[in-house]
Write a protein that holds these residues in place. Structure first.
Motif, short mmCIF file in Angstrom:
data_model
loop_
_atom_site.label_atom_id
_atom_site.label_comp_id
_atom_site.label_asym_id
_atom_site.label_seq_id
_atom_site.Cartn_x
_atom_site.Cartn_y
_atom_site.Cartn_z
N GLN A 14 0.72 -1.23 0.11
CA GLN A 14 0.05 0.07 0.06
C GLN A 14 0.65 1.19 -0.12
O GLN A 14 0.47 2.19 -0.61
N SER A 15 1.72 1.21 0.81
CA SER A 15 2.74 2.33 0.59
C SER A 15 3.32 2.68 -0.60
O SER A 15 3.63 3.73 -1.00
N THR A 16 4.14 1.57 -0.96
CA THR A 16 4.68 1.47 -2.25
C THR A 16 3.66 2.41 -3.37
O THR A 16 3.94 3.07 -4.27
N LEU A 17 2.50 1.53 -3.41
CA LEU A 17 1.59 1.85 -4.47
C LEU A 17 1.03 3.60 -4.34
O LEU A 17 1.12 4.30 -5.16
N GLN A 18 1.00 3.93 -2.87
CA GLN A 18 1.00 5.47 -2.69
C GLN A 18 1.91 6.38 -3.02
O GLN A 18 1.64 7.45 -3.61
N GLN A 19 3.30 5.81 -2.74
CA GLN A 19 4.26 6.47 -3.38
C GLN A 19 4.28 6.74 -4.78
O GLN A 19 4.52 7.85 -5.45
N SER A 20 4.00 5.76 -5.57
CA SER A 20 4.03 5.66 -6.76
C SER A 20 2.87 6.63 -7.45
O SER A 20 3.22 7.54 -8.51
N ASP A 24 3.20 14.38 -8.85
CA ASP A 24 3.96 15.27 -8.79
C ASP A 24 4.55 15.54 -10.48
O ASP A 24 4.87 16.63 -11.03
N GLU A 25 4.83 14.42 -11.15
CA GLU A 25 5.30 14.56 -12.59
C GLU A 25 4.08 15.17 -13.56
O GLU A 25 4.48 15.97 -14.33
N LYS A 33 2.24 19.83 -16.38
CA LYS A 33 1.31 20.93 -16.73
C LYS A 33 1.93 22.35 -16.59
O LYS A 33 1.66 23.37 -17.29
N GLU A 34 2.77 22.73 -15.43
CA GLU A 34 3.54 23.74 -15.44
C GLU A 34 4.42 24.09 -16.63
O GLU A 34 4.30 25.24 -16.82
#
Length: 209
Positions: free
Chosen positions: A98-104, A110-111, A116-117
């Motif tokens: 779950q942690s790895t998935l959330q980090q991904s 972020d990417e 977008k910016e």
């Protein structure tokens, strides 16, 4: 920077119970062996007597140990200890996934925000550049399906139909500047033209490209 894995926080007595169960599975303690009195257990793990009592209570509820007042703690079941450890490892694995998935997911967010910016900044710079340099030509390659092959620029009323002015034609390795109304269009030619923001779309539609 490498993301840290999510650390599972749990009560100290639970951690002590898990440690003792793990030692039973590793056969550092064997069934029938008396391991601790509560007081020595508290001292070894650096916790209060109450915390040590709760740790033993967890193991006793799972029928892993038997605690008798005045007799200490006796190991009673290797199998139950193994089941407890296996269950804990499964929970740990789920948390890590779950942690790895959330980090991904967070990384992708972020990417996408960066994309977008960056896109926004590119559009802003392009617009500023166009304002400073309004005569940057667009270009189109003439294809075989163009309905105006072998016809000249004046004959097809290019400006009247597209609101764009042809400033150059590339024919192979030759670039003809300011070709005038009598220059003909041939397949493979690249025409360079200037106009307003709609001129490129107008020219593509007019030449059926």
């Amino acid at each position: 920077m490498e993301s840290k894995k999510l650390q599972i926080k749990q009560p100290k007595y639970q951690t002590i119970a898990e440690d003792i169960a793990s030692k039973i599975v590793e056969k550092k303690y064997i069934v029938g062996e008396k391991i601790y009195a509560r007081s020595s257990l508290a001292s070894q793990y650096g916790v209060s007597a109450e915390t040590a009592r709760r740790a033993i209570a967890v193991l006793q509820d799972l029928d892993i140990v038997e605690a008798t007042k005045g007799s200490g703690v006796i190991i009673t079941s290797y199998e139950n200890a193994a089941k407890f450890v296996q269950r804990l490892e499964g929970v740990q694995s789920i948390w890590e996934l779950q942690s790895t998935l959330q980090q991904s997911i967070n990384k992708q967010i972020d990417e996408l925000n960066t994309l977008k910016e960056t896109t926004k900044e590119l559009i802003n710079r392009t617009n500023r550049f166009r304002n400073i340099n309004p005569f940057i030509p667009s270009q189109i390659e003439i294809m075989e399906n163009c309905p105006f092959l072998h016809k000249n620029i004046g004959e097809i009323n290019f400006w009247q139909n597209t609101r764009a002015t042809i400033v150059g034609i590339r024919k192979g390795d030759d670039l003809i500047m300011s070709p005038g109304p009598y220059a003909t269009l041939e397949a493979g030619n690249v025409i360079y033209f200037i106009g307003d923001d709609e001129s490129l779309a107008n020219a593509q539609h007019f030449l059926q490209l």
